[in-house]
Design a protein around this motif. Structure first.
Motif, mmCIF file in Angstrom:
data_model
loop_
_atom_site.group_PDB
_atom_site.id
_atom_site.type_symbol
_atom_site.label_atom_id
_atom_site.label_comp_id
_atom_site.label_asym_id
_atom_site.label_seq_id
_atom_site.Cartn_x
_atom_site.Cartn_y
_atom_site.Cartn_z
ATOM 1 N N GLY A 45 1.804 -61.134 37.477
ATOM 2 C CA GLY A 45 3.228 -61.278 37.784
ATOM 3 C C GLY A 45 3.850 -59.981 38.248
ATOM 4 N N LEU A 46 3.489 -58.875 37.594
ATOM 5 C CA LEU A 46 4.009 -57.566 38.008
ATOM 6 C C LEU A 46 3.530 -57.211 39.413
ATOM 7 C CD1 LEU A 46 3.544 -55.546 34.683
ATOM 8 C CD2 LEU A 46 5.695 -56.318 35.683
ATOM 9 N N LEU A 47 2.265 -57.518 39.715
ATOM 10 C CA LEU A 47 1.742 -57.230 41.052
ATOM 11 C C LEU A 47 2.468 -58.051 42.118
ATOM 12 C CD1 LEU A 47 -2.116 -57.003 40.383
ATOM 13 C CD2 LEU A 47 -0.546 -55.138 40.977
ATOM 14 N N LEU A 48 2.780 -59.315 41.787
ATOM 15 C CA LEU A 48 3.529 -60.137 42.740
ATOM 16 C C LEU A 48 4.906 -59.539 42.996
ATOM 17 C CD1 LEU A 48 3.982 -62.693 44.440
ATOM 18 C CD2 LEU A 48 4.711 -63.860 42.345
ATOM 19 N N ALA A 49 5.592 -59.135 41.932
ATOM 20 C CA ALA A 49 6.925 -58.550 42.091
ATOM 21 C C ALA A 49 6.866 -57.264 42.902
ATOM 22 C CB ALA A 49 7.536 -58.283 40.715
ATOM 23 N N ILE A 50 5.910 -56.407 42.592
ATOM 24 C CA ILE A 50 5.777 -55.154 43.350
ATOM 25 C C ILE A 50 5.479 -55.452 44.813
ATOM 26 C CG2 ILE A 50 4.384 -53.062 43.603
ATOM 27 C CD1 ILE A 50 3.976 -53.111 40.570
#
Length: 340
Positions: free
Chosen positions: A111-116
């Motif tokens: 999820g963090l990678l998607l947001a970044i």
């Protein structure tokens, strides 16, 4: 010989300058927050109780985290209207992955990678394709929300896994009697302060917002810095979304259609971070968050209708924008006084 121009200013002029120096938006908003708190405490039953105060600071913690994310790009003379959509979709996808059996830590990493990734795309469109931030982030917010609902998320509301106790504790636990979301808000605020005030990249952000062309001439990597701004802002926004999901045991993606993005902008502008860029900091976000938190909590206790609350918030936002345009003109033309 005319001595008028070289003579020192009189006491009246010195006093006026000192008054102007002390008459800052940050101090005005802080004074309003204190006065409003005292007023509600005196006349609203139950407002000043410990339970209500803890509820107040818990409820505005996520707003404060999102405000820090928005502040980062506004200081660099940008804006991110995709922040809430990125937060909602990335966190909902995280919960969907965890619900399908993936370990929670790994799901959060995805999820963090998607947001970044969304933030980096925003930065590339703004820095390298020269698309205005207002339009590129608005389009990206709509795109990521539609793509997420179509391909990544099975329904509007995605529940959090009930068996991951450490994740639930993030939103519902306490440490030393203080809700965990408040500690997380303070941690993000401290990290943001260190980044902006004590790192070279943070100084570059201020230089970028103060004068884009001058920053380029002095050798600052302007385009990579813009990309970095939006990537970090999306990362912070996702952290705020994780706190939200842990607090209410799920993520409702319909939050994208709410007024949350305007509340975030309200916190930033009201706190004293000028839309012209190059000024403000973490302290401004905290002050703006406190005022809005006190105001919303008081109106909730008074049973003010949600639509009326929105009218009040929008009126305050409009007043803050007008005040900001007067204090922080965006270019040399608007800085000229007396023109019609």
């Amino acid at each position: 010989m005319n001595r008028t121009s070289s003579s020192p200013p009189g006491r009246a002029a010195i006093g006026w300058r000192r008054l102007q120096h002390g008459f800052t938006q940050e101090r005005i908003v802080l004074s309003l927050a204190v006065a409003l708190f005292a007023l509600f405490a005196a006349f609203l039953p139950g407002f000043a109780t410990q339970d209500n105060i803890l509820s107040l600071v818990r409820s505005v913690s996520v707003l404060g985290i999102l405000g820090l994310a928005m502040a980062l790009v506004v200081i660099g003379r940008g804006i991110d209207l995709s922040l809430v959509a990125t937060m909602a979709i990335s966190v909902a996808w995280t919960l969907a992955l965890a619900g399908s059996g993936m370990p929670m830590g790994q799901a959060i990493a995805y999820g963090l990678l998607l947001a970044i990734g969304v933030g980096l795309v925003n930065g590339v469109l703004i820095a390298y394709a020269d698309i205005p931030a207002l339009f590129s982030t608005l389009a990206m917010g709509t795109f990521i929300y539609g793509l997420g609902r179509l391909k990544l998320i099975p329904s509007d509301v995605v529940p959090a896994p009930e068996d991951v106790l450490w994740f639930t504790r993030i939103g519902q636990g306490e440490l030393l009697g203080v809700p965990m979301p408040v500690w997380l808000f303070l941690a993000v605020a401290l990290a943001g302060h260190v980044f902006l005030r004590h790192t070279r990249a943070g100084r570059f952000v201020y230089a970028l917002g103060d004068n884009h062309l001058a920053a380029r001439i002095t050798g600052i990597p302007v385009r990579p810095m813009v990309v970095l701004q939006y990537g970090v802002a999306s990362l912070i926004g996702c952290i705020g979304g994780l706190v939200t999901a842990a607090s209410v045991s799920g993520m409702n993606t319909r939050i994208v259609n709410s007024t949350l993005i305007y509340d975030v902008i309200l916190v930033v502008v009201l706190g004293g971070i000028g839309l012209s860029g190059g000024k403000g900091g973490v302290r401004n976000v905290i002050i703006g968050t406190l005022l809005i938190g006190v105001l919303l909590n008081g109106m909730t206790i008074m049973n003010v209708q949600y639509t009326v609350q929105n009218v009040v918030k929008s009126s305050i936002l409009l007043a803050a924008l007008i005040f900001d345009s007067l204090l922080n003109p965006r270019d040399e033309q608007t800085a000229q006084q007396g023109d019609i």
